[in-house]
Design a protein around this motif. Structure first.
Motif, PDB file in Angstrom:
ATOM      1  N   THR A 367       0.832  -1.213   0.000  1.00 46.96           N
ATOM      2  CA  THR A 367       0.000   0.000   0.000  1.00 46.96           C
ATOM      3  C   THR A 367       0.861   1.255   0.000  1.00 46.96           C
ATOM      4  O   THR A 367       0.648   2.192  -0.799  1.00 46.96           O
ATOM      5  N   THR A 369       4.026   1.475  -0.882  1.00 43.93           N
ATOM      6  CA  THR A 369       4.811   1.540  -2.118  1.00 43.93           C
ATOM      7  C   THR A 369       3.960   2.029  -3.287  1.00 43.93           C
ATOM      8  O   THR A 369       4.425   2.817  -4.120  1.00 43.93           O
ATOM      9  N   ARG A 370       2.705   1.548  -3.349  1.00 44.39           N
ATOM     10  CA  ARG A 370       1.821   1.998  -4.427  1.00 44.39           C
ATOM     11  C   ARG A 370       1.562   3.503  -4.330  1.00 44.39           C
ATOM     12  O   ARG A 370       1.634   4.233  -5.338  1.00 44.39           O
ATOM     13  N   ASP A 371       1.257   3.984  -3.117  1.00 42.76           N
ATOM     14  CA  ASP A 371       1.048   5.425  -2.952  1.00 42.76           C
ATOM     15  C   ASP A 371       2.305   6.212  -3.303  1.00 42.76           C
ATOM     16  O   ASP A 371       2.232   7.283  -3.939  1.00 42.76           O
ATOM     17  N   HIS A 372       3.451   5.669  -2.911  1.00 43.42           N
ATOM     18  CA  HIS A 372       4.715   6.354  -3.208  1.00 43.42           C
ATOM     19  C   HIS A 372       4.981   6.377  -4.712  1.00 43.42           C
ATOM     20  O   HIS A 372       5.396   7.412  -5.270  1.00 43.42           O
ATOM     21  N   ASP A 373       4.727   5.266  -5.409  1.00 49.73           N
ATOM     22  CA  ASP A 373       4.958   5.211  -6.854  1.00 49.73           C
ATOM     23  C   ASP A 373       4.012   6.154  -7.592  1.00 49.73           C
ATOM     24  O   ASP A 373       4.427   6.841  -8.548  1.00 49.73           O
ATOM     25  N   ASN A 374       2.744   6.168  -7.169  1.00 53.23           N
ATOM     26  CA  ASN A 374       1.787   7.070  -7.812  1.00 53.23           C
ATOM     27  C   ASN A 374       2.191   8.529  -7.617  1.00 53.23           C
ATOM     28  O   ASN A 374       2.136   9.339  -8.556  1.00 53.23           O
ATOM     29  N   ALA A 375       2.589   8.854  -6.386  1.00 52.27           N
ATOM     30  CA  ALA A 375       3.023  10.231  -6.125  1.00 52.27           C
ATOM     31  C   ALA A 375       4.278  10.575  -6.925  1.00 52.27           C
ATOM     32  O   ALA A 375       4.416  11.687  -7.450  1.00 52.27           O
ATOM     33  N   ARG A 376       5.181   9.612  -7.056  1.00 55.99           N
ATOM     34  CA  ARG A 376       6.404   9.866  -7.823  1.00 55.99           C
ATOM     35  C   ARG A 376       6.087  10.065  -9.303  1.00 55.99           C
ATOM     36  O   ARG A 376       6.666  10.943  -9.963  1.00 55.99           O
ATOM     37  N   LYS A 377       5.156   9.247  -9.843  1.00 60.43           N
ATOM     38  CA  LYS A 377       4.786   9.410 -11.249  1.00 60.43           C
ATOM     39  C   LYS A 377       4.139  10.780 -11.483  1.00 60.43           C
ATOM     40  O   LYS A 377       4.450  11.472 -12.467  1.00 60.43           O
ATOM     41  N   LYS A 378       3.231  11.168 -10.575  1.00 61.86           N
ATOM     42  CA  LYS A 378       2.616  12.488 -10.712  1.00 61.86           C
ATOM     43  C   LYS A 378       3.662  13.595 -10.631  1.00 61.86           C
ATOM     44  O   LYS A 378       3.620  14.565 -11.392  1.00 61.86           O
ATOM     45  N   GLU A 381       5.553  13.695 -13.859  1.00 57.71           N
ATOM     46  CA  GLU A 381       4.740  14.276 -14.922  1.00 57.71           C
ATOM     47  C   GLU A 381       4.647  15.793 -14.771  1.00 57.71           C
ATOM     48  O   GLU A 381       4.777  16.537 -15.759  1.00 57.71           O
TER      49      GLU A 381
END
Length: 521
Positions: A367, A369-378, A381
């Motif tokens: 959970t 890691t997923r939040d961290h990856d999403n925040a990193r992708k945003k 971008e």
């Protein structure tokens, strides 16, 4: 019974002859009024400039455009910004517009007049794949003085060009600022998630999923170690029982002479063997290993027994001392193996607990890691868009993006656009016969006089036997001559006036005559 009389062509000709003066006067008056109106309407001059919508100089494949709206939409937005009260009032005050009106206009009325006098027309062209596209537009201003119209048109063109640069620069700056703020927010959020992820890993460092295989190997190694400790423990128990039997046998005097002599002879050999075994075990294990410690205790016991035998005579034989030393060593080895077994069991329990805890830790780690990856992708971008916005802002500041270029500056108008005096005079030529005919018809409808023999016969219902012609007096003949002279003079004046109008409004007469003669030449 009298029948209804229908007027003939001769009757109409007679009416025209009878109303000749009125017809001439009406035509002359209407034509004169049309000419007067055409000459009295003040001229309106229009000066306009053409602005070209030039596309981006650098390829959009290399640098994306910051503004993707259509040109006509941007032109309309700029028009609304230019035609604000502040801008128009400044232009009105600068050139003192609408101050020579008959009635005094308020500021609002002047601004309304100003807006009505401004014209913005789009120039479109058919582009393959895009349809009708706006490629340019014209900005114009109408005024009764050509100099003022030109000056105001130049002001408006300048305002359009400046407002376009201002709008695009402001939009690029606002876009860059917004993306920078969003990137900073996402960076703070990303740092918070990174700290949470690091704290979670630190709190569950012994149960992280990536170390699961290592824990399984360590558990397998601990189980193997437990088996070895059990084996050593059982061997130590057997050795303890054997040594206890030896102690009992030595205490009862069972040992034979041969055995005693053999033991006395072999004591040095046994001590040397134990020292060699101790050296071998040290090469394999550490000093804390149970086997090493047991051999070390045996060596110490034998050396103590040798010293006691050499220094003084005791009541206990050397065999009993050796056996008791081996018993003590076995007991110490058993105790050490028991402690080691407990330690190994504790490690096995810890490894099993960590292995069982790993799925829960993995769920929470996934959970985070997923939040961290999403925040990193945003964040990546937004940073990419921010860089693009900065490049677009640089394009706008250096005027390399889509821009408005002055293609044709407003020029001094040579001819007025309004009114069309030719059309006004032509309208007079049309209205003159129509109005005169309507007036004559109205007068004839109001007049109930009988015209001609046939009309009289129709009214009386009887046949007319004879007619007496009208006999003109000398005064009437003289008045007719004067009227004919006046009509002739009016015709001459009318023709002269028409020639003057043609000369000034259409074409000089000498040029007109030359063109006419050239056609027949």
């Amino acid at each position: 019974m009298a029948s209804e009389y229908e007027m003939s062509v001769n009757d109409y000709i007679g009416i025209i002859k009878h109303r000749a003066v009125l017809v001439s006067v009406c035509i002359t008056v209407i034509l004169g009024l049309s000419v007067l109106v055409a000459m009295s309407i003040p001229p309106v001059y229009e000066s306009s400039g053409t602005i070209l919508v030039e596309s981006q100089q650098i390829s959009p494949d290399l640098v994306a455009a910051n503004n993707n709206t259509f040109a006509d939409e941007r032109i309309e937005v700029i028009r609304q910004r230019v035609m604000t009260r502040e801008h128009l009032e400044a232009i009105i005050d600068k050139y003192n517009l609408f101050s020579s009106e008959i009635r005094r206009l308020s500021v609002t009325e002047k601004i309304d007049e100003m807006r009505n006098a401004i014209t913005v027309s789009l120039v479109s062209a058919a582009v393959k794949g895009r349809g009708e596209v706006t490629i340019a537009f014209r900005v114009g201003f109408e005024h009764n003085q050509p100099e003022v119209a030109t000056q105001v048109a130049n002001e408006l063109v300048t305002l359009f060009l400046d407002e376009n640069i201002k709008q695009r620069t402001e939009r690029a700056s606002e876009t860059t600022e917004f993306l920078t703020q969003e990137a900073d927010k996402l960076r703070v959020e990303l740092e918070i998630l990174e700290n949470r992820l690091a704290d979670f890993k630190q709190a569950h460092s012994n149960a992280l999923p990536e170390h699961q295989e290592l824990r399984m190997n360590m558990l397998s190694r601990a189980e193997t170690e437990l088996k070895e400790v059990d084996r050593d423990y059982k061997a130590a128990r057997e050795e303890l029982r054997f040594n206890e039997l030896e102690v009992k046998a030595a205490s009862a005097g069972v040992a034979s002479k041969a055995g005693a002599s053999g033991s006395a002879a072999s004591q040095p050999q046994d001590l040397d063997s134990l020292k060699a075994e101790y050296t071998r075990l040290l090469s394999l294990y550490t000093e804390a290993h149970p086997d090493v410690r047991a051999v070390k205790r045996k060596i110490a016991a034998l050396e103590a027994a040798r010293g006691a035998g050499n220094g003084a005579v005791t009541s206990v034989s050397l065999d009993i001392a050796k056996a008791q030393a081996r018993v003590a060593a076995s007991e110490a080895s058993i105790k050490s193996l028991a402690d080691q077994k407990q330690q190994v069991l504790a490690k096995i329990d810890a490894y099993e607990a960590q292995i069982l805890e790993t799925p829960q830790v993995e769920r929470g780690l996934v959970t985070l890691t997923r939040d961290h990856d999403n925040a990193r992708k945003k964040y990546e971008e937004i940073r990419t868009k921010e860089m693009g916005a900065k490049i677009s802002e640089s394009l706008e500041q250096e005027n390399k993006a889509e821009r408005f270029v002055l293609l044709e500056a407003p020029l001094m108008p040579e001819k007025p656009v309004r009114p069309n005096r030719k059309k006004v005079v032509a309208m007079g030529f049309v209205l003159a016969p129509v109005g005169t005919g309507a007036l004559v018809m109205l007068l004839e409808l109001l007049n109930q006089r009988v015209r001609g023999v046939e009309a009289l016969a129709s009214v009386l219902g009887r046949r007319v036997l004879g007619t007496i012609p009208y006999i003109h007096t000398r005064a009437e003949l003289a008045r007719r001559k004067r009227l004919q002279a006046l009509i002739l003079l009016g015709g001459v004046l009318l023709i002269a006036g028409l020639l003057v109008l043609v000369h000034f409004l259409y074409m000089p007469l000498d040029l007109l005559v030359y063109k006419a003669l050239s056609r027949f030449a």
